[in-house]
Design a protein around this motif. Structure first.
Motif, PDB file in Angstrom:
ATOM      1  N   ARG A   1       5.502   8.473   0.853  1.00  0.00           N
ATOM      2  CA  ARG A   1       6.353   9.420   0.151  1.00  0.00           C
ATOM      3  C   ARG A   1       5.506  10.571  -0.388  1.00  0.00           C
ATOM      4  O   ARG A   1       4.377  10.365  -0.833  1.00  0.00           O
ATOM      5  N   ARG A   2       6.079  11.726  -0.368  1.00  0.00           N
ATOM      6  CA  ARG A   2       5.356  12.890  -0.866  1.00  0.00           C
ATOM      7  C   ARG A   2       5.099  12.784  -2.362  1.00  0.00           C
ATOM      8  O   ARG A   2       5.904  12.249  -3.108  1.00  0.00           O
ATOM      9  N   THR A   3       3.988  13.354  -2.785  1.00  0.00           N
ATOM     10  CA  THR A   3       3.642  13.389  -4.207  1.00  0.00           C
ATOM     11  C   THR A   3       3.538  14.822  -4.737  1.00  0.00           C
ATOM     12  O   THR A   3       3.417  15.011  -5.943  1.00  0.00           O
ATOM     13  N   THR A   4       3.552  15.807  -3.862  1.00  0.00           N
ATOM     14  CA  THR A   4       3.426  17.211  -4.269  1.00  0.00           C
ATOM     15  C   THR A   4       4.599  17.998  -3.722  1.00  0.00           C
ATOM     16  O   THR A   4       4.953  17.871  -2.551  1.00  0.00           O
ATOM     17  N   PHE A   5       5.191  18.856  -4.593  1.00  0.00           N
ATOM     18  CA  PHE A   5       6.355  19.658  -4.208  1.00  0.00           C
ATOM     19  C   PHE A   5       6.147  21.093  -4.644  1.00  0.00           C
ATOM     20  O   PHE A   5       5.376  21.376  -5.560  1.00  0.00           O
TER      21      PHE A   5
ATOM     22  N   ASP B   1       0.817  -1.214   0.000  1.00  0.00           N
ATOM     23  CA  ASP B   1       0.000   0.000   0.000  1.00  0.00           C
ATOM     24  C   ASP B   1       0.851   1.264   0.000  1.00  0.00           C
ATOM     25  O   ASP B   1       0.333   2.369   0.205  1.00  0.00           O
ATOM     26  N   ASN B   2       2.157   1.118  -0.226  1.00  0.00           N
ATOM     27  CA  ASN B   2       3.071   2.269  -0.362  1.00  0.00           C
ATOM     28  C   ASN B   2       3.056   3.192   0.862  1.00  0.00           C
ATOM     29  O   ASN B   2       3.166   4.417   0.740  1.00  0.00           O
ATOM     30  N   ARG B   3       2.938   2.608   2.013  1.00  0.00           N
ATOM     31  CA  ARG B   3       3.012   3.392   3.246  1.00  0.00           C
ATOM     32  C   ARG B   3       3.524   2.499   4.361  1.00  0.00           C
ATOM     33  O   ARG B   3       3.565   1.269   4.228  1.00  0.00           O
ATOM     34  N   THR B   4       3.912   3.123   5.475  1.00  0.00           N
ATOM     35  CA  THR B   4       4.289   2.372   6.661  1.00  0.00           C
ATOM     36  C   THR B   4       3.749   3.099   7.876  1.00  0.00           C
ATOM     37  O   THR B   4       3.570   4.329   7.858  1.00  0.00           O
ATOM     38  N   ILE B   5       3.455   2.353   8.924  1.00  0.00           N
ATOM     39  CA  ILE B   5       2.819   2.924  10.105  1.00  0.00           C
ATOM     40  C   ILE B   5       3.811   2.891  11.264  1.00  0.00           C
ATOM     41  O   ILE B   5       4.420   1.856  11.545  1.00  0.00           O
ATOM     42  N   ARG B   6       3.944   4.012  11.905  1.00  0.00           N
ATOM     43  CA  ARG B   6       4.833   4.114  13.056  1.00  0.00           C
ATOM     44  C   ARG B   6       4.047   4.605  14.268  1.00  0.00           C
ATOM     45  O   ARG B   6       3.109   5.393  14.143  1.00  0.00           O
ATOM     46  N   CYS B   7       4.463   4.134  15.457  1.00  0.00           N
ATOM     47  CA  CYS B   7       3.829   4.555  16.703  1.00  0.00           C
ATOM     48  C   CYS B   7       4.833   5.342  17.540  1.00  0.00           C
ATOM     49  O   CYS B   7       5.928   5.677  17.090  1.00  0.00           O
ATOM     50  N   ARG B   8       4.467   5.616  18.767  1.00  0.00           N
ATOM     51  CA  ARG B   8       5.291   6.473  19.625  1.00  0.00           C
ATOM     52  C   ARG B   8       6.666   5.867  19.889  1.00  0.00           C
ATOM     53  O   ARG B   8       7.647   6.600  20.076  1.00  0.00           O
ATOM     54  N   ASP B   9       6.763   4.540  19.897  1.00  0.00           N
ATOM     55  CA  ASP B   9       8.047   3.898  20.208  1.00  0.00           C
ATOM     56  C   ASP B   9       9.154   4.320  19.243  1.00  0.00           C
ATOM     57  O   ASP B   9      10.310   4.464  19.638  1.00  0.00           O
ATOM     58  N   THR B  10       8.806   4.503  17.971  1.00  0.00           N
ATOM     59  CA  THR B  10       9.811   4.898  16.984  1.00  0.00           C
ATOM     60  C   THR B  10      10.497   6.190  17.380  1.00  0.00           C
ATOM     61  O   THR B  10      11.733   6.299  17.361  1.00  0.00           O
ATOM     62  N   PHE B  11       9.706   7.176  17.776  1.00  0.00           N
ATOM     63  CA  PHE B  11      10.261   8.495  18.053  1.00  0.00           C
ATOM     64  C   PHE B  11      10.804   8.593  19.473  1.00  0.00           C
ATOM     65  O   PHE B  11      11.695   9.401  19.749  1.00  0.00           O
TER      66      PHE B  11
ATOM     67  N   ILE C   1      14.330  17.055  13.198  1.00  0.00           N
ATOM     68  CA  ILE C   1      13.579  15.835  12.902  1.00  0.00           C
ATOM     69  C   ILE C   1      12.393  16.125  11.998  1.00  0.00           C
ATOM     70  O   ILE C   1      12.164  15.433  10.995  1.00  0.00           O
ATOM     71  N   LEU C   2      11.615  17.164  12.315  1.00  0.00           N
ATOM     72  CA  LEU C   2      10.459  17.491  11.486  1.00  0.00           C
ATOM     73  C   LEU C   2      10.883  17.869  10.070  1.00  0.00           C
ATOM     74  O   LEU C   2      10.247  17.463   9.086  1.00  0.00           O
ATOM     75  N   CYS C   3      11.942  18.649   9.947  1.00  0.00           N
ATOM     76  CA  CYS C   3      12.404  19.074   8.631  1.00  0.00           C
ATOM     77  C   CYS C   3      12.818  17.882   7.776  1.00  0.00           C
ATOM     78  O   CYS C   3      12.428  17.765   6.600  1.00  0.00           O
ATOM     79  N   GLU C   4      13.596  16.978   8.343  1.00  0.00           N
ATOM     80  CA  GLU C   4      14.044  15.815   7.584  1.00  0.00           C
ATOM     81  C   GLU C   4      12.873  14.901   7.211  1.00  0.00           C
ATOM     82  O   GLU C   4      12.814  14.355   6.102  1.00  0.00           O
ATOM     83  N   LEU C   5      11.930  14.713   8.122  1.00  0.00           N
ATOM     84  CA  LEU C   5      10.788  13.847   7.838  1.00  0.00           C
ATOM     85  C   LEU C   5       9.895  14.443   6.760  1.00  0.00           C
ATOM     86  O   LEU C   5       9.474  13.751   5.818  1.00  0.00           O
ATOM     87  N   PHE C   6       9.594  15.734   6.871  1.00  0.00           N
ATOM     88  CA  PHE C   6       8.623  16.325   5.958  1.00  0.00           C
ATOM     89  C   PHE C   6       9.252  16.785   4.647  1.00  0.00           C
ATOM     90  O   PHE C   6       8.526  17.105   3.712  1.00  0.00           O
ATOM     91  N   GLN C   7      10.549  16.804   4.543  1.00  0.00           N
ATOM     92  CA  GLN C   7      11.161  16.997   3.236  1.00  0.00           C
ATOM     93  C   GLN C   7      10.934  15.759   2.368  1.00  0.00           C
ATOM     94  O   GLN C   7      10.885  15.846   1.143  1.00  0.00           O
ATOM     95  N   ARG C   8      10.724  14.638   2.998  1.00  0.00           N
ATOM     96  CA  ARG C   8      10.626  13.360   2.285  1.00  0.00           C
ATOM     97  C   ARG C   8       9.220  12.771   2.279  1.00  0.00           C
ATOM     98  O   ARG C   8       8.791  12.160   1.307  1.00  0.00           O
ATOM     99  N   PHE C   9       8.464  12.946   3.379  1.00  0.00           N
ATOM    100  CA  PHE C   9       7.209  12.215   3.554  1.00  0.00           C
ATOM    101  C   PHE C   9       6.025  13.140   3.793  1.00  0.00           C
ATOM    102  O   PHE C   9       6.173  14.308   4.141  1.00  0.00           O
ATOM    103  N   GLU C  10       4.842  12.561   3.628  1.00  0.00           N
ATOM    104  CA  GLU C  10       3.598  13.153   4.121  1.00  0.00           C
ATOM    105  C   GLU C  10       2.990  12.172   5.106  1.00  0.00           C
ATOM    106  O   GLU C  10       3.226  10.957   5.007  1.00  0.00           O
ATOM    107  N   VAL C  11       2.223  12.665   6.064  1.00  0.00           N
ATOM    108  CA  VAL C  11       1.710  11.804   7.129  1.00  0.00           C
ATOM    109  C   VAL C  11       0.200  11.932   7.236  1.00  0.00           C
ATOM    110  O   VAL C  11      -0.398  12.932   6.837  1.00  0.00           O
ATOM    111  N   SER C  12      -0.411  10.895   7.788  1.00  0.00           N
ATOM    112  CA  SER C  12      -1.845  10.887   8.073  1.00  0.00           C
ATOM    113  C   SER C  12      -2.082   9.960   9.248  1.00  0.00           C
ATOM    114  O   SER C  12      -1.204   9.163   9.620  1.00  0.00           O
TER     115      SER C  12
END
Length: 588
Positions: free
Chosen positions: A554-558, A197-207, A517-528
């Motif tokens: 992965r982001r689709t709009t730039f 499904d081209n996505r991955t799910i992360r919870c609080r443990d990751t961060f 952390i936010l900059c690196e994550l959101f330069q590459r990904f979108e979240v929901s």
């Protein structure tokens, strides 16, 4: 006539001695158990008598609807938000009551919650009359480290530690932050490739693990057993609230009970302390060896807290241990919870997420980010500030009053457990416009863009922002869209890191780490949100999100060069992003 039977042999001397020892142990255990029960019974009786004796002093105060709301406030199943709502003014739903009698604390003192910025200013700036509460849930982990120290001891430690958090130290910590978050970015990228499904799910443990790993890199020199420490710390903090309540009610007997949240917790913390002590000994030995080889005085400390502490005059080895544990524990919990709440709000509000994407793209044009550039992102900074307003790390600050407090026509007597309601202040419409809304824009002012020949300072732009604008134009980039604003109408209406002399010494570190952390994550990904919104707040020590699951795609709009570019959602961004790759090849 039969002969008499021989007499039975008695027990062997060794068996007899063993029985005597067992008997003594049983008697000693019974005596100790009786002492523990007696002490705890007397302690509980004293607490009840103290509460009843002082009850008349609080009769005129507006009371909570619950008989003992402290249980709800400390509940580990998500009832904490019920406690928050119980303080709301029923006649004015946009406001919280300025003063609420919250009934007994676990030690028999009366809890009074205050939601008044003028009282905050008084209490937070008078450490003698309003010290930190005598018992805190973190004492079992960090003892009398800076977070829990009081009086002259705190003044001395703060003076010694403040220089360790200057600009140079933050700059030295930056590579650790970038390296660790790029590793997580690569892991998420790999998981997306593996999922249909081209996505991955992360919870609080990751961060939580990410923040703890960054903190270990910044606290300890060289290699440190990260996986072991992360597991040990996570298991230990799981029992913090239970230990706090049990220790406060029963006293020292709680420490001797064979429970995971009592004696078991002390043993885990002891193991953690032994690892940290070993790292301190190795650091001292290595620095002494370098000094001997150099032969010209002290060796300059490296970019980690232990080396800086060991190299600081006037700090004992024991104090180095306490401060290392303080920043290891308090530091990573602060950032991980702040980050999780920020991701939650950005996942809930795609329009705010798109603004962060746009700022990152227009600032850096898809290029790898230089270390000095992270802190330029004003919208990213505003996201963090707004996150800390809606979900402050500390929902209320605990103080013990040694003198009267006057609030809203009422008098709070000395000896009261005062809860300064940070959360309530941050959500009150008397101090904030639309306080329940997630609006990072409230922290910003739009910067007019009048072309390459305009002087930014002619438009009322701050000197700081003018410098950034000139630098961006020289580099060929777009000038930042925003500059900082102050949206609240009282200097103590926003206190996410406390205020006064005991404000958080590591707040700049936490802000820098979160922005990286936010900059690196959101330069590459979108979240929901990965499913229905079932996120609730819990407050064992800091406010943490329960049931949080974030989906990364992965982001689709730039947004490059004022143009919007769209890529296919099921292809690798490294091959479809316009102009330049979004991340260097090593991170993809």
């Amino acid at each position: 006539m039969s002969s008499p039977s021989p007499s039975s042999p008695g027990p062997s001397p060794s068996l007899s001695a063993g029985l005597d020892v067992a008997s003594l142990l049983l008697k000693g255990g019974a005596a100790l158990g009786g002492l523990m029960v007696g002490y705890s019974a007397c302690r509980l009786s004293y607490f009840v008598c103290r509460y009843v004796w002082n009850s008349s002093k609080y009769r005129e105060l507006p009371a909570s609807e619950e008989s003992m709301p402290v249980w709800t406030a400390k509940d580990p199943t998500g009832k904490f938000e019920d406690f928050l709502e119980s303080i709301r003014d029923k006649d004015k739903p946009g406001q919280f009551r300025k003063l609420v009698d919250c009934g007994p604390f676990f030690d028999g003192r009366r809890i009074v919650l205050i939601n008044d910025p003028d009282v905050f200013a008084t209490v937070l700036n008078d450490l003698k009359a309003f010290p930190k509460y005598p018992v805190h849930a973190t004492e079992v982990y960090i003892g009398d480290g800076l977070l829990n120290a009081k009086g002259a001891q705190w003044h001395r430690q703060r003076k010694l530690l403040t220089p360790l958090f200057h600009f140079k130290a933050l700059k030295q910590a930056l590579p650790h932050m970038v390296r660790r978050v790029k590793t997580v970015v690569a892991q998420i990228d790999q998981e997306i490739d593996q999922n249909t499904d081209n996505r991955t799910i992360r919870c609080r443990d990751t961060f939580n693990d990410l923040a703890l790993q960054i903190m270990m890199d910044c606290v300890f020199p060289g290699k440190f057993d990260g996986p072991w420490m992360m597991e040990a710390w996570e298991i230990s903090t799981r029992f913090s609230n239970t230990y706090f309540i049990g220790r406060l009610i029963l006293g020292w007997p709680w420490d001797l009970l064979p429970l995971p949240s009592a004696l078991g917790l002390h043993l885990r913390v002891w193991r953690i302390a032994q690892r940290v002590k070993a790292a301190i000994r190795d650091t001292k030995r290595r620095l002494q060896q370098q000094e001997a080889e150099q032969g010209s005085g002290k060796v300059e400390a490296g970019g980690n807290l232990v080396e800086m502490l060991v190299s600081t005059d006037g700090i004992s080895d024991h104090q180095v241990l306490l401060e290392a544990l303080t920043f290891l524990g308090a530091g990573h919990a602060t950032t991980s919870n702040m980050l999780c709440w920020a991701l939650y709000h950005l996942a809930k509000y795609p329009d705010k997420q798109a603004k962060l994407h746009r700022e990152i793209d227009e600032m850096f044009g898809g290029e790898p980010i230089a270390p000095e550039d992270y802190m330029r992102l004003e919208y990213c900074r505003a996201v963090i500030k707004e996150t800390l307003r809606l979900r402050p790390l500390i929902a209320y600050m605990e103080r013990l009053s040694h003198k009267k407090i006057h609030v809203d026509g009422h008098t709070i007597p000395p000896g009261t457990a005062v809860w300064l309601g940070t959360y309530f202040l941050h959500h009150d419409e008397r101090y904030w416009e639309d306080p329940e809304a997630f609006m990072p824009e409230r922290w910003l002012e739009e910067v007019p863009d009048e072309g390459p020949d305009a002087n930014p300072q002619d438009s009322g732009v701050t000197a700081h922002h003018a410098t950034l604008t000139d630098k961006m134009r020289t580099a060929g980039g777009r000038a930042p869209r925003y500059q900082a604003a102050t949206p609240f109408n009282h200097p103590y209406a926003y206190v996410p890191f406390a205020a006064g002399p005991r404000n958080c010494i590591g707040q700049k570190f936490a802000l820098q780490e979160s922005m990286v952390i936010l900059c690196e994550l959101f330069q590459r990904f979108e979240v929901s949100l990965a499913g229905p919104d079932r996120v609730k707040a819990m407050f064992p020590i800091t406010m943490i999100p329960l049931n949080i699951h974030i989906a990364f795609k992965r982001r689709t709009t730039f947004y490059f060069s004022n143009n919007t570019h769209t890529t296919s959602s099921n292809t690798s961004q490294a091959s479809t992003a316009p102009s330049t790759p979004l991340l260097p090849a090593a991170a993809v």
